[in-house]
Design an enzyme around this catalytic site. Structure first.
Site, PDB file in Angstrom:
ATOM      1  N   HIS A  40       0.836  -1.202   0.000  1.00 42.97           N
ATOM      2  CA  HIS A  40       0.000   0.000   0.000  1.00 42.97           C
ATOM      3  C   HIS A  40       0.870   1.252   0.000  1.00 42.97           C
ATOM      4  O   HIS A  40       0.883   2.028   0.955  1.00 42.97           O
ATOM      5  CB  HIS A  40      -0.951  -0.013   1.192  1.00 42.97           C
ATOM      6  CG  HIS A  40      -2.039  -1.030   1.067  1.00 42.97           C
ATOM      7  ND1 HIS A  40      -2.583  -1.695   2.138  1.00 42.97           N
ATOM      8  CD2 HIS A  40      -2.664  -1.520  -0.024  1.00 42.97           C
ATOM      9  CE1 HIS A  40      -3.509  -2.540   1.713  1.00 42.97           C
ATOM     10  NE2 HIS A  40      -3.575  -2.446   0.402  1.00 42.97           N
ATOM     11  N   HIS A  73       0.169  -9.904   2.165  1.00 43.91           N
ATOM     12  CA  HIS A  73      -1.109 -10.034   2.872  1.00 43.91           C
ATOM     13  C   HIS A  73      -1.661 -11.451   2.810  1.00 43.91           C
ATOM     14  O   HIS A  73      -2.456 -11.854   3.656  1.00 43.91           O
ATOM     15  CB  HIS A  73      -2.154  -9.084   2.275  1.00 43.91           C
ATOM     16  CG  HIS A  73      -1.787  -7.643   2.379  1.00 43.91           C
ATOM     17  ND1 HIS A  73      -1.727  -6.810   1.288  1.00 43.91           N
ATOM     18  CD2 HIS A  73      -1.435  -6.885   3.434  1.00 43.91           C
ATOM     19  CE1 HIS A  73      -1.371  -5.589   1.672  1.00 43.91           C
ATOM     20  NE2 HIS A  73      -1.182  -5.617   2.979  1.00 43.91           N
ATOM     21  N   GLU A 125      -5.561  -8.860   4.193  1.00 43.31           N
ATOM     22  CA  GLU A 125      -4.992  -9.900   5.056  1.00 43.31           C
ATOM     23  C   GLU A 125      -6.083 -10.686   5.748  1.00 43.31           C
ATOM     24  O   GLU A 125      -6.030 -11.923   5.800  1.00 43.31           O
ATOM     25  CB  GLU A 125      -4.064  -9.273   6.102  1.00 43.31           C
ATOM     26  CG  GLU A 125      -3.444 -10.301   7.042  1.00 43.31           C
ATOM     27  CD  GLU A 125      -2.631  -9.678   8.173  1.00 43.31           C
ATOM     28  OE1 GLU A 125      -2.702 -10.191   9.307  1.00 43.31           O
ATOM     29  OE2 GLU A 125      -1.917  -8.684   7.909  1.00 43.31           O
TER      30      GLU A 125
END
Length: 670
Positions: A40, A73, A125
């Protein structure tokens, strides 16, 4: 204005591993795609896109010929199954800490437990974790949702529950939730799944925010852990979240400013923020020193590609395409201190290196090959831990409490309790030997990996035992090593299985202790006498039939043989004499001499060597009768026979009468 940078700012292990995986594929010339943005952080994602890396939202969108990278994730099991069905080449860069939660989720369902997960239901996740659940599960965002769930599900109080948290979950909120669970759910098994790096980063950020006027959190706005850092810092001082340096606000003069960064924030962006703050803060001279120290620490995250141009006994010279001259100290080439630079590299070699220190005044850059190798090694170590993989390395050092095994560029500590098959074995015997081991613990923050040689040895021993019992038969011969001695026998390692040679089977002679025949460590040839498969016991024989003294006696000492024998014992009824090793015969008191003997001690004593005749052998009862008398009688008989056979002496007899004696001349006649 003073500025302080948190020590744990920047990439965590899982993110660094995933990003490095993508860049490594590019370096190898393999087109790559990622299942969703690799991290991210829009800047890094844009850099990858410029290099041709495409982020796809589903496996079927993967361009032909591309390798798909699963980000840190993780993904649901169904996604992995889909990749396998479609035959799409992929690399699983799921963080090992996340993988651990996948296993917990799966196992909870198999054990009939409710899986209670704390985290953001919309986070990738968490979506990946619940995709591994094989039973009922429930997601709680915070303590308020937990309280509501417990109210609506009173049956949870007695229900078996497995509890875990998203790796980036707020540590403070986690503690509050646990306190509630302890009071209500008596059958809850709690697993600590918040990443160590996350917990450390949050703790450092909170401590920094407490002593600063302002906090700057550097990272992507879509990053969950970055958002949590902002939330934690915001409780103590005014906090700003920025993605790039140009978003920095103006701070009042004399302010104390703290800087931290999310786990998905590249070091280059953190540097950019620090440099920008230095430029706008010309009034504080000591800030430049602070900046230099910060950059030095961040330089350890910067990789360069170099070519070896020179080698000396103490360092290697490298061209890294900069104005500064690069060099690698010998200690930074390899974790093995015994190797020489020329054994590790040669001129012309290309390699990735890590900047350790830049000296602009001298125009040099100190580099490390060892640490880059170690970083790659951490990825393999993490995967090996997750997959319970067996690795091979070399024992390079014996230290207090264990040994150090070198695996590629990684130093793995193996405790003494895990270094050998049994406790108490000499660790020095392992030095400079190649060993197989497993990783049982990884702490990347402390740069510590712990391994076990014993677990591999036990598995190998178990496999050897199964194979042994499949083919062993009574009478088979084996070459083994004496493992231990007891008063009643010797235990022999036959290669994963131990058998026992009873003391009576060690020698045809009488022995008081097995050490009279064998020692620990001796290599011996034994044969199987008996098997107890039910209890796993093996009786071994060591004595050879051809060495049986009774066989030798029968072959070489028939009845009537005359030989020397040593008196080894005396009783009221006679004396025992050793004929050959392993066999004693009895000389009865009546056979000790050719005359009556009141006591055996009157004729012989222990230790005397006498000549005897074997008069009888009972092989069934293992008895031998000896006689000195018979030998003496034989000798007397021989003498008598010799005398009888000798010729008679000649005797002459005269037929004439003896003449009278003549008188002496001086003597007158009568």
């Amino acid at each position: 204005m003073s500025v302080e940078l948190a020590q744990s700012a920047g990439f965590c292990f899982g993110v660094d591993r995933a990003v490095s995986t993508v860049y490594r594929l590019l370096e190898e010339g393999k087109p790559a795609a990622t299942l969703g943005p690799i991290i991210h952080n829009p800047q890094l994602v844009a850099d990858l896109a410029a290099r041709g890396v495409r982020a796809v939202s589903s496996p079927e969108e993967t361009p032909p010929g591309h390798v798909l990278v699963i980000r840190s994730h993780g993904v649901p099991q169904s996604t992995v199954d889909q990749l396998e069905e479609l035959g799409i080449p992929y690399v699983d860069a799921t963080c090992p800490f996340v993988k651990k939660i996948h296993n917990l989720a799966r196992r909870a369902g198999e054990e009939g437990k409710l899986f209670l997960l704390f985290g953001d239901a919309g986070h990738p996740e968490v979506q990946g974790i619940v995709g591994h659940c094989t039973g009922p599960y429930f997601i709680c965002k915070n303590s308020e949702e937990l309280a509501e769930a417990l109210k609506n599900h009173p049956e949870w109080a007695q229900k078996p529950i497995a509890v875990a948290a998203q790796t980036t979950y707020h540590t403070g909120e986690w503690q509050i939730c646990l306190e509630t669970l302890k009071k209500v759910c008596t059958n809850a098994a709690v697993f600590a799944t918040i990443c160590n790096a996350t917990a450390k980063r949050q703790k450092e950020a909170e401590a920094l925010a407490r002593r600063c006027d302002y906090m700057v959190v550097v990272g992507g706005r879509d990053s969950s852990n970055t958002a949590k850092l902002r939330e934690i810092c915001g409780e103590h001082c005014e906090t700003y979240l920025v993605e790039r340096a140009e978003e920095l606000p103006a701070f009042p003069a004399g302010s104390r400013i703290g800087i931290t960064a999310g786990a998905s924030t590249p070091a280059s962006i953190i540097k950019e923020v620090l440099v920008t703050m230095a430029e706008v803060n010309n009034n504080e001279m000591n800030f430049e020193e602070m900046l230099e120290e910060s950059l030095k620490s961040l330089n350890t995250d910067e990789k360069v590609h170099g070519v070896v141009v020179g080698i000396s006994p103490t360092e290697v010279y490298v061209d890294v395409g900069r104005k500064q001259a690069g060099f690698i100290p010998a200690a930074e080439l390899s974790n093995d201190p015994s190797v020489k630079p020329e054994d590790v590299v040669k001129i012309g070699d290309e390699m990735d290196l890590l900047i350790m220190k830049t000296n602009d005044q001298e125009g040099t850059i100190m580099l490390s090959k060892r640490r880059v190798d170690a970083m790659k090694g951490w990825d393999e170590i993490g995967e090996a831990l997750e997959n319970n993989e067996i690795l091979e390395g070399k024992v390079i050092e014996v230290v207090k409490g264990g040994v150090i095994v070198l695996y590629k560029a990684m130093r793995v500590f193996v405790p003494a309790s895990q270094a050998t098959a049994t406790r108490g074995e000499d660790l020095n015997a392992l030095l400079n030997t190649d060993v197989k081991f497993r990783i049982i613990e990884v702490n990347r923050q402390r740069r510590r990996a712990v391994g076990s040689i014993r677990s591999v040895l036990r598995e190998e021993r178990k496999a050897a035992q199964e194979k042994f019992w499949e083919q062993v038969e009574v009478g088979q011969e084996y070459t083994g090593k004496v493992k231990s001695l007891t008063n009643f026998g010797a235990f022999v390692d036959l290669g994963g299985v131990d058998g026992m040679v009873h003391i009576s089977e060690l020698s045809w002679n009488r022995v008081k202790h097995p050490s009279e025949v064998v020692n620990v460590g001796d290599t011996v040839t034994v044969y199987v006498k008996a098997l107890d498969r039910e209890n796993g016991k093996i009786s071994l024989g060591y004595k050879r039939p051809e060495d049986n003294p009774w066989v030798k006696l029968e072959r070489e000492y028939p009845v009537g043989t005359v030989c020397d024998a040593k008196i080894v014992g005396i009783t009221q009824f006679g004396a025992f004499a050793n004929v050959i090793p392993g066999i004693d015969g009895l000389i009865h008191i009546s056979q000790l001499a050719d005359h009556r003997v009141e006591k055996p001690q009157d004729v012989v004593k222990t230790g005397d060597v006498v000549k005897v005749k074997i008069t009888d052998i009972d092989f069934d009862k293992h008895r031998v009768s000896l006689s000195i008398r018979a030998l003496l009688e034989d000798q007397q008989q021989e003498e008598d026979q010799a005398a009888a056979q000798a010729p008679a002496e000649e005797v002459v007899y005269s037929t004439e009468a003896p003449a009278e004696e003549a008188p002496a001349q001086d003597e007158p006649e009568a």
